[in-house]
Design a protein around this motif. Structure first.
Motif, short mmCIF file in Angstrom:
data_model
loop_
_atom_site.label_atom_id
_atom_site.label_comp_id
_atom_site.label_asym_id
_atom_site.label_seq_id
_atom_site.Cartn_x
_atom_site.Cartn_y
_atom_site.Cartn_z
N SER A 1 0.78 -1.26 0.03
CA SER A 1 0.01 0.02 -0.11
C SER A 1 0.84 1.32 0.22
O SER A 1 2.01 1.16 0.24
N ASP A 2 0.15 2.35 -0.27
CA ASP A 2 1.00 3.59 -0.41
C ASP A 2 1.69 3.80 1.02
O ASP A 2 1.00 3.72 2.15
N GLY A 3 3.20 4.12 1.01
CA GLY A 3 3.78 4.35 2.19
C GLY A 3 4.47 3.21 2.98
O GLY A 3 4.97 3.44 3.69
N ASP A 4 3.87 1.92 2.69
CA ASP A 4 4.45 0.84 3.10
C ASP A 4 5.74 0.53 2.53
O ASP A 4 6.03 0.64 1.24
N VAL A 5 6.59 -0.07 3.19
CA VAL A 5 8.08 -0.64 2.78
C VAL A 5 8.03 -2.03 3.15
O VAL A 5 7.88 -2.27 4.13
N VAL A 6 8.28 -3.01 2.26
CA VAL A 6 8.37 -4.28 2.32
C VAL A 6 9.68 -4.88 1.91
O VAL A 6 10.08 -4.53 0.92
N ARG A 7 10.33 -5.63 2.56
CA ARG A 7 11.72 -6.32 2.22
C ARG A 7 11.30 -7.95 2.69
O ARG A 7 10.71 -8.24 3.57
#
Length: 130
Positions: A29-35
């Motif tokens: 989603s907007d603003g999410d950072v996933v690694r």
């Protein structure tokens, strides 16, 4: 009478369409950072950080595909321990998830989630910044 596409053309069409569909489902989603990444053995990790009403929500997941494994974990926020605990992988996926909300510090917030399998010693280290 229906026309059949040559095998090469059909394969090219599938190869073009499938990555677009897969990429859309992997976006956050907007603003999410996933690694995502791998641990020292066969286990995988995922960590996500996102803004949440002036705070930051951090979710970390360990997925070993084995039910009943015990893991000791620590979540660090800008180098300081934000939370720690012990979790057990559960059915059906053989995974566990830790979710915490932390203060949103000035500047970039960095998170490190480290989990160690208490029997096998496998180590997972996940990092994300927001």
């Amino acid at each position: 009478m229906t026309k059949k596409l040559p095998a090469g053309v059909a394969a090219l069409l599938i190869a073009t369409v499938v990555p677009v569909v897969g990429a859309a489902t992997a976006q956050a989603s907007d603003g999410d950072v996933v690694r995502r990444g791998s641990c020292t053995g066969s286990t995988d990790w995922k960590i996500k950080a996102k803004p949440d009403d002036g705070r930051i929500e951090v979710e970390a997941e360990i997925d070993s595909n084995r039910v009943g494994q015990s893991w000791n974990w620590v979540l660090r926020h800008n180098g300081s321990v934000a939370a720690s605990g012990r979790s057990v992988t559960r059915a059906p996926s053989g995974s566990f998830e830790v979710e915490r909300r932390t203060p949103n510090a000035a500047g970039t917030d960095s998170f490190t989630f480290r989990a160690v399998n208490s029997v096998g010693g496998e180590v997972c280290v996940a990092r994300v910044s927001l």
